[in-house]
Design a protein around this motif. Structure first.
Motif, PDB file in Angstrom:
ATOM      1  N   THR A 202      27.857  50.767   1.287  1.00  0.00           N
ATOM      2  CA  THR A 202      26.870  49.160   2.437  1.00  0.00           C
ATOM      3  C   THR A 202      26.325  48.659   0.441  1.00  0.00           C
ATOM      4  N   TYR A 203      26.787  47.488   1.133  1.00  0.00           N
ATOM      5  CA  TYR A 203      25.351  47.031   0.160  1.00  0.00           C
ATOM      6  C   TYR A 203      24.086  46.613   0.929  1.00  0.00           C
ATOM      7  N   PHE A 204      23.017  47.339   0.091  1.00  0.00           N
ATOM      8  CA  PHE A 204      21.500  47.178   0.933  1.00  0.00           C
ATOM      9  C   PHE A 204      21.269  46.019   0.954  1.00  0.00           C
ATOM     10  N   ARG A 205      20.657  45.822   1.984  1.00  0.00           N
ATOM     11  CA  ARG A 205      19.455  44.270   1.623  1.00  0.00           C
ATOM     12  C   ARG A 205      18.105  44.483   2.164  1.00  0.00           C
ATOM     13  N   PRO A 206      17.475  43.810   1.047  1.00  0.00           N
ATOM     14  CA  PRO A 206      15.480  43.767   1.157  1.00  0.00           C
ATOM     15  C   PRO A 206      15.649  43.415   3.086  1.00  0.00           C
ATOM     16  N   LYS A 207      14.958  44.186   3.544  1.00  0.00           N
ATOM     17  CA  LYS A 207      14.305  43.635   4.406  1.00  0.00           C
ATOM     18  C   LYS A 207      13.817  42.666   4.791  1.00  0.00           C
ATOM     19  N   LYS A 208      13.030  41.716   3.912  1.00  0.00           N
ATOM     20  CA  LYS A 208      12.371  40.826   3.797  1.00  0.00           C
ATOM     21  C   LYS A 208      12.258  39.919   2.418  1.00  0.00           C
ATOM     22  N   GLU A 287       7.562  59.736   3.520  1.00  0.00           N
ATOM     23  CA  GLU A 287       7.825  59.939   1.946  1.00  0.00           C
ATOM     24  C   GLU A 287       9.111  60.074   1.681  1.00  0.00           C
ATOM     25  N   ILE A 288      10.182  59.606   2.781  1.00  0.00           N
ATOM     26  CA  ILE A 288      12.046  59.225   2.033  1.00  0.00           C
ATOM     27  C   ILE A 288      12.245  57.821   1.595  1.00  0.00           C
ATOM     28  N   HIS A 289      10.781  57.476   2.142  1.00  0.00           N
ATOM     29  CA  HIS A 289      11.256  56.069   1.841  1.00  0.00           C
ATOM     30  C   HIS A 289      10.592  55.342   0.985  1.00  0.00           C
ATOM     31  N   ARG A 290       9.803  56.311   0.697  1.00  0.00           N
ATOM     32  CA  ARG A 290       8.572  55.658  -1.040  1.00  0.00           C
ATOM     33  C   ARG A 290       9.381  55.195  -2.121  1.00  0.00           C
ATOM     34  N   TYR A 291       8.469  54.639  -3.096  1.00  0.00           N
ATOM     35  CA  TYR A 291       9.053  54.492  -4.219  1.00  0.00           C
ATOM     36  C   TYR A 291       7.895  54.082  -5.244  1.00  0.00           C
ATOM     37  N   ILE A 413      15.654  53.562  -8.989  1.00  0.00           N
ATOM     38  CA  ILE A 413      14.202  52.961  -8.368  1.00  0.00           C
ATOM     39  C   ILE A 413      14.226  52.969  -7.084  1.00  0.00           C
ATOM     40  N   LYS A 414      14.718  51.462  -6.156  1.00  0.00           N
ATOM     41  CA  LYS A 414      15.434  51.520  -4.988  1.00  0.00           C
ATOM     42  C   LYS A 414      16.191  50.772  -4.909  1.00  0.00           C
ATOM     43  N   ALA A 474      16.074  56.826  -0.749  1.00  0.00           N
ATOM     44  CA  ALA A 474      17.205  56.678   0.758  1.00  0.00           C
ATOM     45  C   ALA A 474      17.342  55.310   1.477  1.00  0.00           C
ATOM     46  N   GLU A 475      18.078  55.157   1.162  1.00  0.00           N
ATOM     47  CA  GLU A 475      18.315  53.428   2.073  1.00  0.00           C
ATOM     48  C   GLU A 475      18.475  53.515   3.554  1.00  0.00           C
ATOM     49  N   VAL A 476      18.339  52.850   4.197  1.00  0.00           N
ATOM     50  CA  VAL A 476      18.835  52.476   5.517  1.00  0.00           C
ATOM     51  C   VAL A 476      19.875  51.870   6.083  1.00  0.00           C
ATOM     52  N   MET A 477      20.975  52.756   7.154  1.00  0.00           N
ATOM     53  CA  MET A 477      22.189  51.592   6.763  1.00  0.00           C
ATOM     54  C   MET A 477      22.446  50.351   8.001  1.00  0.00           C
ATOM     55  N   PRO A 478      22.649  49.573   8.064  1.00  0.00           N
ATOM     56  CA  PRO A 478      23.046  48.944   9.392  1.00  0.00           C
ATOM     57  C   PRO A 478      23.153  49.462  10.452  1.00  0.00           C
ATOM     58  N   ASP A 479      23.211  50.718  10.860  1.00  0.00           N
ATOM     59  CA  ASP A 479      23.760  51.527  12.150  1.00  0.00           C
ATOM     60  C   ASP A 479      21.779  52.405  12.203  1.00  0.00           C
ATOM     61  N   GLY A 480      21.411  52.165  11.273  1.00  0.00           N
ATOM     62  CA  GLY A 480      19.623  52.802  11.308  1.00  0.00           C
ATOM     63  C   GLY A 480      20.045  54.582  11.052  1.00  0.00           C
ATOM     64  N   SER A 481      20.799  54.504  10.361  1.00  0.00           N
ATOM     65  CA  SER A 481      21.234  56.035   9.385  1.00  0.00           C
ATOM     66  C   SER A 481      20.482  55.722   8.106  1.00  0.00           C
ATOM     67  N   VAL A 482      20.433  57.198   7.766  1.00  0.00           N
ATOM     68  CA  VAL A 482      19.485  57.127   6.669  1.00  0.00           C
ATOM     69  C   VAL A 482      20.654  57.419   5.318  1.00  0.00           C
ATOM     70  N   GLN A 483      21.316  56.810   4.956  1.00  0.00           N
ATOM     71  CA  GLN A 483      22.309  57.087   3.487  1.00  0.00           C
ATOM     72  C   GLN A 483      21.214  57.967   1.866  1.00  0.00           C
ATOM     73  N   MET A 484      21.566  59.065   1.462  1.00  0.00           N
ATOM     74  CA  MET A 484      21.055  58.925   0.705  1.00  0.00           C
ATOM     75  C   MET A 484      21.927  59.420  -0.785  1.00  0.00           C
ATOM     76  N   ILE A 485      21.254  58.785  -1.903  1.00  0.00           N
ATOM     77  CA  ILE A 485      21.620  58.118  -3.540  1.00  0.00           C
ATOM     78  C   ILE A 485      21.066  58.962  -3.938  1.00  0.00           C
ATOM     79  N   ASP A 486      21.966  59.584  -5.166  1.00  0.00           N
ATOM     80  CA  ASP A 486      21.521  60.271  -5.964  1.00  0.00           C
ATOM     81  C   ASP A 486      21.008  59.666  -7.673  1.00  0.00           C
ATOM     82  N   VAL A 487      20.055  59.772  -7.635  1.00  0.00           N
ATOM     83  CA  VAL A 487      20.104  59.169  -9.101  1.00  0.00           C
ATOM     84  C   VAL A 487      19.454  60.316 -10.407  1.00  0.00           C
ATOM     85  N   ALA A 488      19.787  61.355 -10.050  1.00  0.00           N
ATOM     86  CA  ALA A 488      20.191  62.164 -11.476  1.00  0.00           C
ATOM     87  C   ALA A 488      21.344  62.934 -11.257  1.00  0.00           C
TER      88      ALA A 488
END
Length: 488
Positions: A202-208, A287-291, A413-414, A474-488
């Motif tokens: 999924t290509y995650f896009r900004p909300k605004k 907290e899960i969506h903060r950066y 970062i995000k 964490a990023e939100v999928m188009p269907d509203g579910s959350v996908q976790m992406i490793d950063v380490a």
């Protein structure tokens, strides 16, 4: 952490995207600096004064600051495949505008607009981050940036010979036109062969769209604060073009540009407010969506030192060696180019080291190296030529490695804001160059190097506030579910 293993001889999967990306960036750099090695015949054609030549060099970087911010937003919204293709095609066309110019005003306008191609760097940063895991992204981003940056050196080496092959007084026009043809052709190739994400991702896009999303009130005010240096840098560039500088524009035009820049600043602040009204209203982001936006600010400061000093030093080093050591123009050019050529290995090395020993530790090491390197360069006039070249090359390694290390962290970062984060950090690189070149206009080269060293020492302290990327984002999928992406 195991060493990333990338088969760079392959042309499939993510390696294919890496090659497509660095070639696109390489071509954008050829287009961005296609005038530099041809300035002598361009000057003769238009009978330019020294001030007019310097004004062209200033115009070439003037729009890069705001356009990198804009491109960062657009790439997050529309994707790298479309944005790189469009940028290369448009700027390829602008090469013809520059090549066919009949007046200095047309030449200057074309150069101003061609500065937009320098924003292409931001696009590839987002694309590479989509295709490579955290343990390889630093190395991959380093290859992309380092090999792509070599486009300026390639232009310097090839375009004079190409112009010589065409021959005649319009030879430089044909050489510039060829770079435009290459850019347009490759825009089609890139669009046909590149993809924004691996299949099934999924290509995650900004909300605004309009400004970066932040996740706390403190981050909001820091974001507002970071708008100030960018506006100030554009005002400095305007001043350099004014009657007080290169006299390219009159005082009335200068004042109008100042007013326009203040209006742009006001608009940017309003966009930040509009996008982040929920934060100002007191909404608490889970907290899960903060950066932490401080990560963006710290990396922007680091890139202002690394890339900003690189652009400033590359601009003055050949003339410095010529005057200080009595070299010929050719000899001074070859010696001065040693600073830029290190991009080929140092940027990838900075990313690779960051992948292996940690992001924060690498940033600290390179800032120590940059501080010591520029401190050493301040004494070059007292040393024999071989010693001066040696300290220049060593310092260049740390400078380019610093650029690679910065962009080894940005994708972690995000994810959906990677383009905008890369755009802001990239813009600060140009802010740094504007500041350092302005300092150079008032002081000796020795003091100039000391100022950069002192600035790097300050940023070394700031880097200690950097948080090592860890865990997952964490990023939100188009269907509203959350996908976790490793950063380490």
């Amino acid at each position: 952490m195991s060493s990333p293993k990338l088969n760079l001889l392959s042309f499939s999967g993510n390696i294919r995207i890496l090659h497509l990306s660095w070639i696109a960036f390489f071509i954008s750099f050829v287009v961005w600096f296609n005038h530099a090695p041809l300035l002598a015949p361009i000057r003769d054609t238009f009978q330019l004064t020294e001030g007019q030549v310097k004004a062209l060099l200033t115009l070439n970087v003037a729009l890069t600051i705001p356009v990198r911010i804009l491109i960062g937003m657009l790439v997050d919204k529309f994707g790298p495949r479309v944005m790189y293709s469009v940028l290369l095609a448009i700027c390829g066309g602008l090469c013809f505008f520059f090549a066919l110019a009949e007046t200095y005003q047309q030449l200057a306008l074309a150069r101003l607009l061609l500065g937009c191609v320098g924003a292409g760097f931001v696009i590839g940063i987002r694309l590479i981050s989509e295709w490579f895991p955290a343990k390889q992204v630093g190395f991959a981003e380093g290859i992309y940036g380092g090999w792509g940056n070599f486009g300026s050196a390639a232009a310097a080496l090839s375009l004079p010979a190409l112009a010589l092959a065409f021959g005649g007084k319009d030879a430089w026009r044909w050489a510039v036109g060829v770079t435009g043809v290459i850019s347009i052709i490759y825009s089609v190739i890139f669009y046909a062969m590149a993809r924004d994400t691996p299949k099934g991702s999924t290509y995650f896009r900004p909300k605004k769209l309009g400004a970066m999303e932040v996740t706390s009130k403190g981050d909001f005010w820091l974001y507002i604060l970071l708008q100030v240096p960018m506006t100030a840098a554009l005002m400095v560039l305007t001043w350099k073009l004014s009657p007080a500088g290169f006299k390219l524009i009159d005082q009335t035009t200068t004042n109008l540009v100042y007013v326009a820049l203040l209006a742009l600043f006001t608009w940017n602040v309003w966009q930040v407010i509009s996008v982040n009204r929920n934060i100002l209203a007191g909404e608490v982001v889970p907290e899960i969506h903060r950066y932490k936006f401080k990560q963006v600010a710290i990396l922007s400061a680091a890139y202002a030192i690394a890339f900003g000093s690189e652009i400033a030093v590359v601009s003055m080093l050949p003339l410095y060696f010529k005057d200080m050591y009595g070299l010929s123009l050719v000899q001074a050019g070859l010696v001065g180019s040693s600073f830029a050529i290190m991009n080929l290995i140092a940027r990838p090395a900075g990313g690779l080291i960051s992948d292996r020993i940690g992001r924060k530790r690498t940033m600290s090491i390179v800032m120590v190296g940059i501080t010591c390197g520029y401190f050493g360069m301040s004494f070059m006039g007292q040393w024999p030529l071989w010693a001066a070249v040696t300290v220049t090359v060593i310092n260049s390694f740390f400078v380019q490695a610093g650029c690679g290390a910065v962009y080894g962290i940005i994708p972690l970062i995000k994810r959906r804001l990677t383009g905008q984060i890369a755009g802001m950090s990239g813009a600060y690189g140009n802010v740094g160059s504007a500041v350092f070149l302005t300092v150079l206009s008032f002081v000796t080269p020795s003091v100039f190097f000391l100022v950069i060293a002192a600035s790097a020492l300050v940023v070394l302290g700031i880097v200690q506030l950097l948080d090592e990327p860890s865990g997952q984002m964490a990023e939100v999928m188009p269907d509203g579910s959350v996908q976790m992406i490793d950063v380490a």
